[in-house]
Design a protein around this motif. Sequence first.
Motif, PDB file in Angstrom:
ATOM      1  N   ASP A 231      43.643  53.958  38.474  1.00 28.36           N
ATOM      2  CA  ASP A 231      43.392  54.461  39.721  1.00 28.36           C
ATOM      3  C   ASP A 231      43.497  53.456  40.755  1.00 28.36           C
ATOM      4  N   TYR A 232      43.371  52.200  40.450  1.00 35.26           N
ATOM      5  CA  TYR A 232      43.508  50.987  41.289  1.00 35.26           C
ATOM      6  C   TYR A 232      44.657  50.975  41.731  1.00 35.26           C
ATOM      7  N   HIS A 233      44.712  50.474  43.109  1.00 34.20           N
ATOM      8  CA  HIS A 233      46.073  50.435  44.089  1.00 34.20           C
ATOM      9  C   HIS A 233      46.964  49.176  43.791  1.00 34.20           C
ATOM     10  N   TRP A 234      46.531  48.171  43.165  1.00 33.78           N
ATOM     11  CA  TRP A 234      46.987  46.866  42.868  1.00 33.78           C
ATOM     12  C   TRP A 234      47.945  46.253  43.831  1.00 33.78           C
ATOM     13  N   PRO A 235      47.264  45.646  45.008  1.00 33.56           N
ATOM     14  CA  PRO A 235      47.941  45.191  46.007  1.00 33.56           C
ATOM     15  C   PRO A 235      49.005  44.020  45.532  1.00 33.56           C
ATOM     16  N   GLY A 236      48.477  43.328  44.497  1.00 37.21           N
ATOM     17  CA  GLY A 236      49.143  42.164  43.663  1.00 37.21           C
ATOM     18  C   GLY A 236      49.832  42.355  42.675  1.00 37.21           C
ATOM     19  N   ASN A 237      50.155  43.745  42.328  1.00 36.81           N
ATOM     20  CA  ASN A 237      51.032  44.441  41.458  1.00 36.81           C
ATOM     21  C   ASN A 237      50.771  43.667  40.078  1.00 36.81           C
ATOM     22  N   VAL A 238      51.983  43.787  39.440  1.00 33.45           N
ATOM     23  CA  VAL A 238      51.800  43.265  38.015  1.00 33.45           C
ATOM     24  C   VAL A 238      51.082  41.991  37.823  1.00 33.45           C
ATOM     25  N   ARG A 239      51.306  40.979  38.617  1.00 34.42           N
ATOM     26  CA  ARG A 239      50.881  39.696  38.628  1.00 34.42           C
ATOM     27  C   ARG A 239      49.100  39.768  38.600  1.00 34.42           C
ATOM     28  N   GLN A 240      48.603  40.775  39.533  1.00 33.78           N
ATOM     29  CA  GLN A 240      47.385  40.858  39.651  1.00 33.78           C
ATOM     30  C   GLN A 240      46.793  41.526  38.498  1.00 33.78           C
ATOM     31  N   LEU A 241      47.563  42.673  37.915  1.00 36.48           N
ATOM     32  CA  LEU A 241      47.012  43.158  36.688  1.00 36.48           C
ATOM     33  C   LEU A 241      46.852  42.082  35.441  1.00 36.48           C
ATOM     34  N   ARG A 242      47.898  41.267  35.510  1.00 40.01           N
ATOM     35  CA  ARG A 242      48.047  40.215  34.483  1.00 40.01           C
ATOM     36  C   ARG A 242      46.710  39.387  34.496  1.00 40.01           C
ATOM     37  N   ASN A 243      46.523  39.090  35.736  1.00 44.20           N
ATOM     38  CA  ASN A 243      45.213  38.042  36.032  1.00 44.20           C
ATOM     39  C   ASN A 243      43.827  38.983  35.785  1.00 44.20           C
ATOM     40  N   VAL A 244      43.722  40.085  35.924  1.00 42.80           N
ATOM     41  CA  VAL A 244      42.476  40.926  35.743  1.00 42.80           C
ATOM     42  C   VAL A 244      42.246  40.826  34.269  1.00 42.80           C
ATOM     43  N   ILE A 245      43.346  41.044  33.358  1.00 44.66           N
ATOM     44  CA  ILE A 245      43.235  41.390  31.856  1.00 44.66           C
ATOM     45  C   ILE A 245      42.931  40.212  31.282  1.00 44.66           C
ATOM     46  N   HIS A 246      43.600  38.964  31.935  1.00 44.56           N
ATOM     47  CA  HIS A 246      43.475  37.784  31.314  1.00 44.56           C
ATOM     48  C   HIS A 246      41.877  37.366  31.420  1.00 44.56           C
ATOM     49  N   ARG A 247      41.394  37.477  32.667  1.00 40.98           N
ATOM     50  CA  ARG A 247      39.877  37.319  32.937  1.00 40.98           C
ATOM     51  C   ARG A 247      39.158  38.089  32.107  1.00 40.98           C
ATOM     52  N   ALA A 248      39.481  39.408  32.153  1.00 33.88           N
ATOM     53  CA  ALA A 248      38.495  40.390  31.106  1.00 33.88           C
ATOM     54  C   ALA A 248      38.627  40.040  29.439  1.00 33.88           C
ATOM     55  N   CYS A 249      39.684  39.574  29.168  1.00 32.47           N
ATOM     56  CA  CYS A 249      39.655  39.158  27.589  1.00 32.47           C
ATOM     57  C   CYS A 249      38.590  37.869  27.372  1.00 32.47           C
ATOM     58  N   ILE A 250      38.810  37.049  28.361  1.00 32.59           N
ATOM     59  CA  ILE A 250      38.001  35.591  28.243  1.00 32.59           C
ATOM     60  C   ILE A 250      36.601  36.026  28.544  1.00 32.59           C
ATOM     61  N   LEU A 251      36.249  37.042  29.339  1.00 33.62           N
ATOM     62  CA  LEU A 251      34.770  37.085  29.478  1.00 33.62           C
ATOM     63  C   LEU A 251      34.221  38.438  28.373  1.00 33.62           C
ATOM     64  N   ALA A 252      34.909  39.107  27.700  1.00 31.70           N
ATOM     65  CA  ALA A 252      34.594  40.166  26.882  1.00 31.70           C
ATOM     66  C   ALA A 252      33.804  39.529  25.899  1.00 31.70           C
ATOM     67  N   THR A 253      32.562  40.379  25.582  1.00 23.12           N
ATOM     68  CA  THR A 253      31.556  40.285  24.579  1.00 23.12           C
ATOM     69  C   THR A 253      31.972  41.246  23.300  1.00 23.12           C
TER      70      THR A 253
END
Length: 332
Positions: A231-253
């Motif tokens: 649902d997110y509108h991704w102003p930074g497009n694929v690059r922003q999605l990549r960064n979000v998932i990268h951060r989520a993988c590092i922080l996931a418990t």
Amino acid sequence: MIAPHELTPGLPAPQASAPVPVFQSRCMHALLERVRRFARASASVLITGESGTGKELLARRLHEAGPRVGEPYVRVNCAALPRNLIESELFGHESGAFTGASNRRIGRFEAAAGGTIFLDEIGELPLAMQVKLLRVLEENEFQRVGSNQDLHLHARVVAATNRTLEERVRKKRFRQDLYHRLNILALHIPPLRERREDIPVLVSYFIQRFRNEAEVAIRGVSSSVMRQLSDYHWPGNVRQLRNVIHRACILATGEIIDEVDLPSEDEPQTGTPQKLPAVFEQLPLREIERIVILSRLRRFDGNKTEAAAALGVTPRTLRNKVTEYRKLGFSC
């Protein structure tokens, strides 16, 4: 098949033994088919699309899918070239051509001989240099600065921009004849928000890419997170999605990502006006802009390219703002 690594900034191709997911959207299937056909030609190509959509990766795909594969691929960021050195950077110079030119230098066009020269952010090229570039494209010749010897252009020219060049032509900021000369073959990469069916594929691909950086073996995302991402509108497009998932993988418990960090000011619009934070209510627009820009820079640890993509502006615009704020005494 259309593999995400072909259009995803910063990602290597997966190992041959790993399954290769494919894009689901029709627009991406059509785009990659045009790339396949264009790769065999030698005509100039103009790639358009918002920041973060993967224009450079598409340019590389053009190069690698055609007969020039194995030859040089030279990328030039037109917005990053110093104005007084652009001609020398592109075409080279002879010894003594200007103060400081102690040796002959080969320019980017000459270095790309036999291959491809990728002119990124072509919309930022100054008008004076646009005239010279037009001559090169029309006559297939150029000269080093300080030389009268014509050198033949042996490289294919691929240009890209996140600007609307037709509008810049109307405003006399971009030459119409150069626009038409570059736009012989055109490729437009749709923003991620217009091909949301590709988001689950990319999320899965990025998790495979970054799962080794997590403390646990990430298997996927929860259904609620997938809905949030879709649902997110991704102003930074694929690059922003990549960064979000990268951060989520590092922080996931746990093995399933059940929370992602999406900035509140970039939340999807619901059709109702969003209330401004109370601190903004009494501030002038210029001050609000400064607060948002500095906040975004902190979020991306000072990386201006990523911050500019998230803000929806060019890196050059962001650099100018940073320079302005530093003169005012702010730490950027």
